[in-house]
Scaffold this motif. Structure first.
Motif, PDB file in Angstrom:
ATOM      1  N   ASP A  10       0.836  -1.313  -0.130  1.00 60.84           N
ATOM      2  CA  ASP A  10      -0.093  -0.104   0.110  1.00 60.84           C
ATOM      3  C   ASP A  10       0.893   1.320  -0.071  1.00 60.84           C
ATOM      4  N   ASP A  14       0.440   4.041  -2.783  1.00 59.18           N
ATOM      5  CA  ASP A  14       0.002   5.262  -2.294  1.00 59.18           C
ATOM      6  C   ASP A  14       0.964   6.677  -2.530  1.00 59.18           C
ATOM      7  N   ARG A  41      -6.201  -2.097  -6.935  1.00 59.27           N
ATOM      8  CA  ARG A  41      -6.148  -1.414  -5.656  1.00 59.27           C
ATOM      9  C   ARG A  41      -5.743  -0.072  -5.386  1.00 59.27           C
ATOM     10  N   ALA A  42      -4.723   0.411  -6.280  1.00 62.52           N
ATOM     11  CA  ALA A  42      -4.196   1.544  -6.400  1.00 62.52           C
ATOM     12  C   ALA A  42      -5.727   2.711  -6.838  1.00 62.52           C
ATOM     13  N   GLU A  44      -8.603   1.986  -6.384  1.00 67.60           N
ATOM     14  CA  GLU A  44      -9.749   2.297  -5.248  1.00 67.60           C
ATOM     15  C   GLU A  44      -9.143   2.869  -4.058  1.00 67.60           C
ATOM     16  N   ARG A  45      -7.859   3.124  -4.066  1.00 66.77           N
ATOM     17  CA  ARG A  45      -7.331   3.964  -3.010  1.00 66.77           C
ATOM     18  C   ARG A  45      -7.072   5.394  -3.486  1.00 66.77           C
ATOM     19  N   GLY A  46      -7.593   5.677  -4.720  1.00 63.05           N
ATOM     20  CA  GLY A  46      -7.697   7.273  -4.897  1.00 63.05           C
ATOM     21  C   GLY A  46      -6.842   7.544  -6.292  1.00 63.05           C
ATOM     22  N   ARG A  47      -5.911   6.768  -6.916  1.00 64.83           N
ATOM     23  CA  ARG A  47      -5.226   7.149  -7.906  1.00 64.83           C
ATOM     24  C   ARG A  47      -5.850   6.870  -9.400  1.00 64.83           C
ATOM     25  N   GLY A  81     -14.501   3.740  -4.757  1.00 61.01           N
ATOM     26  CA  GLY A  81     -13.366   4.721  -4.319  1.00 61.01           C
ATOM     27  C   GLY A  81     -13.279   5.814  -5.412  1.00 61.01           C
ATOM     28  N   ARG A 421      -9.876  -7.994  -6.593  1.00 62.90           N
ATOM     29  CA  ARG A 421      -9.847  -7.093  -5.174  1.00 62.90           C
ATOM     30  C   ARG A 421      -9.315  -8.150  -4.132  1.00 62.90           C
ATOM     31  N   GLU A 425      -6.073  -7.558  -1.997  1.00 64.03           N
ATOM     32  CA  GLU A 425      -6.175  -7.507  -0.218  1.00 64.03           C
ATOM     33  C   GLU A 425      -4.910  -8.483   0.320  1.00 64.03           C
ATOM     34  N   ALA A 428      -1.675  -6.832   0.182  1.00 66.24           N
ATOM     35  CA  ALA A 428      -1.117  -5.908   0.939  1.00 66.24           C
ATOM     36  C   ALA A 428      -1.351  -6.483   2.584  1.00 66.24           C
TER      37      ALA A 428
END
Length: 437
Positions: A10, A14, A41-42, A44-47, A81, A421, A425, A428
């Motif tokens: 993560d 991030d 994952r990236a 859904e974490r805002g990128r 996200g 997904r 997980e 991470a």
């Protein structure tokens, strides 16, 4: 994973300074799935992420809910996200065509694109796919539209081809053979004609016999049309190579816990270090685990043998085995279907082998046989775990500085966003999975 640090995924995804993640490794180790899971994952974490795959299989498009992928990034729906996920699949011929169209005038572009030698070169020349992957990566990065580019490297026989091919193709296009074919056109006038009539006639005669006269003419026409572009291939290859060495790039070597895959991974780690390319860590896919790891294979086999010996002692000599499997099997077919056990031809309902019986010895024998079979299965699983641990230990002994992320083996293939997904997980959650595996 005592010998190697856990790879913290993560923070890598991030970090706004991380602009390129390259997933590399030998074939069949899950590079495409890993790249897609990291991209999801990236996002859904805002990128804002684009995943560039070179794998022609349709499974990536299907897992992302897209009918098909091509040379244009397509947005993936149902991403949770605030980020965005786009995906594309390299079309190496289209990428080559785009380079020609961008660096030649319309008339010359048409001449090049219709040239038979160019069509063969752009569709299947050795190293073209890897070179075009680098070209497309350079194009995506130059647009500065994406927060993160995740690259799934080509399924080459050797993962090192991704690094070597651009230089090889650049050297070919800027090499002595090409310059020799270009020389008559460059010299021009009488000197050029004299050179062509004397020296080139000997060379073209020889090459014509080897390649065929028409092919040689196609090559010479291609070279003449591409004259002004050859230097650009080498320049862009060098620029992209430097981009891969930049701090904003992170390489993830992907492998499975098998000897050949980890040997290739170790070789790649050493090559990346020699070329000063930033290695983030190793992703180890399809790692097996057990919820009863304290019960060793040896103890399981010993217990199974003890139960089977007891069964053989209690087996009446006049009765056959009655099972579908040989000695050591798991399923007892005598209790899997109704059978005539009486003298009157009736077929009473068979009791469950694991449920309460009528107190006869056969009930205990069935449970013992089933238990012995399960113990043997557990022993096989523990032997797999031990073999995988030995291969990991050999890798970490050679490269203890490389962080490792382990992904437990899944019961089936990943075919949708939920599966990607779940992979993300697991990637991470290394501090949790490290103790469970």
């Amino acid at each position: 994973m005592d010998a190697a640090a856990a790879l913290d995924i993560d923070p890598l995804l991030d970090d706004p300074k991380t602009r390129i993640v390259v997933c590399c490794g030998s074939g069949g180790v899950g590079k495409t799935t890993t790249a897609a899971a990291l991209g999801l994952r990236a996002a859904e974490r805002g990128r804002k992420v684009v995943v560039l795959t070179i794998d022609p299989a349709r499974r990536l498009a299907q897992s992302m809910g897209i009918d098909s992928l091509d040379n244009t990034p397509r947005r993936v729906k149902d991403v949770e996200g605030d980020g965005e996920l786009h995906a594309m699949m390299l079309d190496m011929k289209r990428t080559f065509d785009e380079i020609v169209e961008a660096h030649a005038d319309p008339e010359r572009s048409r001449a090049i694109l219709s040239n038979p030698f160019y069509q063969s070169l752009s569709a299947g020349f050795a190293g073209t796919q890897e070179y075009m992957a680098m070209e497309k990566l350079g194009q995506l990065r130059a647009r500065d539209e994406w927060d993160l580019i995740v690259v799934d490297t080509p399924p080459s026989r050797s993962a090192l081809d991704f690094l070597d091919a651009p230089k090889r193709l650049g050297s070919f296009l800027d090499g002595k053979f090409i310059r020799m074919l270009m020389a008559p056109a460059k010299m021009g006038g009488r000197a050029g004609m004299k050179f062509l009539n004397v020296g080139m006639s000997m060379m073209t005669g020889t090459l014509g016999k080897l390649l065929g006269g028409q092919l040689l003419r196609d090559v010479q026409t291609f070279v003449a049309a591409m004259d002004t572009m050859f230097g650009g291939f080498r320049t862009r290859a060098d620029a992209t190579y430097r981009l891969l060495q930049a701090p904003g790039t992170a390489f993830l070597v992907v492998a499975v816990p098998e000897r050949d895959a980890l040997r290739e991974a170790a070789y790649f780690v050493e090559r990346l270090a020699a070329d000063s390319m930033p290695l983030a860590g190793l992703v180890l896919n399809r790692v097996h685990g057990s919820g009863a790891a304290r019960l060793s294979a040896e103890r399981s086999l010993a217990a199974a043998e003890h139960l089977e010996e007891g069964h053989q002692e209690e087996q009446p000599p006049e009765e056959g085995p009655g099972e579908n499997l040989v000695d050591g099997g798991i399923v007892d077919q005598r209790y899997g279907k109704a059978e005539d056990r009486g003298t009157g031809g009736s077929s009473p309902e068979a009791p469950s082998p694991t449920g309460p019986g009528d107190g006869s010895p056969e009930d205990g024998v069935s449970v013992d046989r089933l238990t012995a079979g399960l113990l043997r299965l557990h022993a096989e699983r523990m032997q797999v775990l031990a073999r995988e641990q030995r291969t990991r230990d050999r890798f970490t002994a050679l490269h203890p500085e490389v962080p490792v992320a382990e992904v437990a083996a899944l019961p089936g293939d990943v075919h949708d966003l939920a599966g990607l997904r779940a992979i993300g997980e697991r990637l991470a959650a290394q501090e949790e999975s490290a103790g469970a595996l």
